[in-house]
Design an enzyme around this catalytic site. Sequence first.
Site, mmCIF file in Angstrom:
data_model
loop_
_atom_site.group_PDB
_atom_site.id
_atom_site.type_symbol
_atom_site.label_atom_id
_atom_site.label_comp_id
_atom_site.label_asym_id
_atom_site.label_seq_id
_atom_site.Cartn_x
_atom_site.Cartn_y
_atom_site.Cartn_z
ATOM 1 N N GLY A 1 65.344 -25.465 -36.124
ATOM 2 C CA GLY A 1 64.755 -26.711 -36.612
ATOM 3 C C GLY A 1 65.293 -27.167 -37.952
ATOM 4 O O GLY A 1 65.665 -28.328 -38.127
ATOM 5 N N ALA A 2 65.334 -26.277 -38.914
ATOM 6 C CA ALA A 2 65.670 -26.668 -40.285
ATOM 7 C C ALA A 2 67.092 -27.214 -40.370
ATOM 8 O O ALA A 2 67.326 -28.319 -40.863
ATOM 9 C CB ALA A 2 65.494 -25.478 -41.224
ATOM 10 N N ARG B 1 72.998 -21.659 -46.355
ATOM 11 C CA ARG B 1 72.313 -22.233 -47.523
ATOM 12 C C ARG B 1 70.803 -22.218 -47.288
ATOM 13 O O ARG B 1 70.324 -22.627 -46.223
ATOM 14 C CB ARG B 1 72.816 -23.655 -47.737
ATOM 15 C CG ARG B 1 72.027 -24.418 -48.776
ATOM 16 C CD ARG B 1 72.639 -25.781 -49.021
ATOM 17 N NE ARG B 1 73.812 -25.694 -49.872
ATOM 18 C CZ ARG B 1 74.839 -26.545 -49.837
ATOM 19 N NH1 ARG B 1 74.858 -27.527 -48.972
ATOM 20 N NH2 ARG B 1 75.854 -26.391 -50.653
ATOM 21 N N LYS C 1 61.346 -21.570 -51.479
ATOM 22 C CA LYS C 1 59.909 -21.301 -51.413
ATOM 23 C C LYS C 1 59.402 -21.303 -49.972
ATOM 24 O O LYS C 1 58.741 -20.355 -49.535
ATOM 25 C CB LYS C 1 59.167 -22.362 -52.233
ATOM 26 C CG LYS C 1 57.764 -21.987 -52.602
ATOM 27 C CD LYS C 1 57.243 -22.959 -53.660
ATOM 28 C CE LYS C 1 56.046 -22.363 -54.369
ATOM 29 N NZ LYS C 1 55.701 -23.158 -55.555
ATOM 30 N N LYS D 1 71.545 -22.362 -42.104
ATOM 31 C CA LYS D 1 71.253 -21.801 -40.788
ATOM 32 C C LYS D 1 69.751 -21.557 -40.713
ATOM 33 O O LYS D 1 69.015 -21.913 -41.618
ATOM 34 C CB LYS D 1 72.059 -20.523 -40.557
ATOM 35 C CG LYS D 1 73.560 -20.816 -40.433
ATOM 36 C CD LYS D 1 74.384 -19.648 -39.925
ATOM 37 C CE LYS D 1 74.689 -18.666 -41.004
ATOM 38 N NZ LYS D 1 75.896 -17.831 -40.679
ATOM 39 N N VAL E 1 66.204 -19.289 -40.504
ATOM 40 C CA VAL E 1 65.746 -18.041 -41.115
ATOM 41 C C VAL E 1 64.366 -17.611 -40.596
ATOM 42 O O VAL E 1 63.976 -16.463 -40.742
ATOM 43 C CB VAL E 1 65.771 -18.178 -42.655
ATOM 44 C CG1 VAL E 1 64.615 -19.039 -43.156
ATOM 45 C CG2 VAL E 1 65.754 -16.833 -43.346
ATOM 46 N N GLU F 1 63.080 -16.910 -37.758
ATOM 47 C CA GLU F 1 62.961 -15.840 -36.769
ATOM 48 C C GLU F 1 63.705 -14.584 -37.209
ATOM 49 O O GLU F 1 63.291 -13.465 -36.904
ATOM 50 C CB GLU F 1 63.458 -16.332 -35.403
ATOM 51 C CG GLU F 1 62.596 -17.473 -34.911
ATOM 52 C CD GLU F 1 62.941 -17.965 -33.525
ATOM 53 O OE1 GLU F 1 62.053 -18.524 -32.869
ATOM 54 O OE2 GLU F 1 64.101 -17.819 -33.086
#
Length: 736
Positions: free
Chosen positions: A515-516, A619, A624, A692, A694, A696
């Site tokens: 998603g990100a 990246r 946070k 990329k 993170v 999971e």
Amino acid sequence: MKFDTPATTNPIDQLKIIGKPTDRIDGPLKTTGTARYAYERNTEVPNAAYGYVVGAGIAKGRIASMDLKAARAAPGVLAIVTARNAGKLAKGDFNTAKLLGGPEIDHYHQAVAIVVAQTFEQARAAAQLVHIAYTRAPGRFDLAAEKDAAQLPKPNPFSGEPETKTGDFPGAFAAAPVQIDATYTTPDESHAMMEPHASIAQWKGDKLTIWTSNQMIAWGVGDVAKTLGIPKANVRLVSPFIGGGFGGKLFVRADAVLAALGARAAKRPVKVALQRPLMMNNTTHRPATIQRIRIGAARDGKIAAIAHEGWSGDLPGGQAETAVNQTRLLYAGANRLTTTRLAVLDLPEGNAMRAPGEAPGMMALEIAMDEMAEKLGIDPVEFRVINDTQVDPEKPERPYSQRKLIECLRTGAERFGWSKRNAAPGRQRDGRWLVGMGMAAAFRNNLLAKSAARVRLDNRGMVTVETDMTDIGTGSYTIIAQTAAETMGLPLDKVLVRLGDSAYPVSAGSGGQWGANNSTSGVYAACMKLREAVARKLGFAVSEAEFSDGMVRGGERVVPLAEAAGANGLVAEDGIEYGDLDKKYQQSTFGAHFVEVGVDAATGEIRVRRMLAVCAAGRILNPKSARSQVIGAMTMGVGGALMEELALDKRHGFFVNHDLAGYEVPVHADIPHQEVIFLDETDPISSPMKAKGVGELGMCGVAAAVANAVYNATGVRVRNYPITLDKLLDRLPPVA
Ligand code: MOS
């Protein structure tokens, strides 16, 4: 925007806003209870009636008769929908079982009716008056019993090949001087998210709107349309806030479809929340696995042969848990074998749960690596370093885009104090506690998916982003705002983000930790198009216009962005599309997990004492929210190691512990000190964001690190998850 060559320097690299630890922009809404979830739409739908779902009381067979008389006559009842009066329903793309069953029953608690009434209490009371007589049929419920009948599954876009062979595994394994051959099991698990599956459906003529809790809006629109046999254009899904998904809300489920059917029958909007006791058996779950791992190595620790075979089960037409796939990629070794086999079971549908494939796969593989390291007499960190590879070991012509596994392992070992670990198990005491340390590698693939967005610039200089991307508690709102602010040269408070509505451009959605990276790349593409529109409007050369501090600079001129918008504003829409960079390069995320546990020497009670994760995931857009993702994932990993298990009744084919009292997950008191380190890296192969996933990665390997720590503490090797104290009790070293 087509992304088919590695990213060069771009506006994101300014890192004025991207890469900064940023509070959630939706945080105040969440903490004040004003973020409105699917069930909380009294403004838009003040007159909704309530639907209560009736679940099948058998796992396999037929409804012999259904008596609705008493229920129909109950106070407040407006409509009852069953397969008999629902009209024709088709199976959607993501429905292995029918979302409204009957007369054939596919699995326990499959929905067989929805009772719609004026109030929730009336609907619930009337649902108790629905009398159903069943004819039971024998079902297949036990994976171990069906294992030998399991077949290679058909590949799907997420599964990869069901079988891979490289070199000569049997020969190399037989010839290896050091070998292990062990079988591990992982249980059925439930997503057990806080917010249940919930939907409100409203018809206006033949147009249907569903406020729902769903991770993948476009998939959901497609499946609702297909199931009900109506055009996609007539379906709108709205899902701006989601109280946890974990893969359980990748697909529309009975709540959405039955709310739509109930609303059509009652001629009123209808709201449905799946009652908690229905969730475990009505919706999807992570299916149990059996995994056999064989590793053969030379005495210097170099792996010569590695095999991983996995078995799982699902309903007819369902899909396998691809628990072996990371073993194709993670460690070197010339001779390799992996197979995934799928048994047919009449249990509730097995499907994706956080890090499907790798989460259960790493639970087994990373214990096997620990066992092998011990047999070789090599430190488990070193054993993994020795077997690092910078290329896909099955396709050596494919390098990794980035692979910092060794750095993760070494950084973690140093920060955790790994050198203080006593390699001999059962030797470290702290009062009544046996103390041990364990570690595991972390690995999860990075998946690319098209993602689009629309951005508007108005005459106040505000940018509004619209995309059907969802925020399942991950921080999507915030990283999308950061992306737009960075690209447009604006402060964060000049960006408004609107998500989770099928009226907006189609995004990658929230799943598979994609998603990100993908959704922000889509927003970046749309913003770059908006920059072009602004530059053209101002007569600036597109390549020379500079966007910063709310201003646009071109040559000598400096113009406020608000002015460039003009009275009517400017709109741009674009998305990210990928070429074949993910074919040329293997894209994965890496990490290392370290865990210290104490095991009560007398009772076998296991307490996690401290945990560390080191992650290399491109990246980090927002350290946070990324950290929150990882500590949540580490917590879920502890649940997988020590607690989570759907208890299966093998006679009647259902999960017995179908509530949050019986289905145990860690609480605050179970989780001690957690630390997360992100390695500083950018991956220009993954996207213009160079990011990329993170969310999971943070979970993959955790359970094995806990298991390995329990072994180091006690000398007891448990290969069947979860590691509950009954599996330790009679094997603990004698209390001195
Ligand atoms: Mo994830 S299991 O793809 O939501």
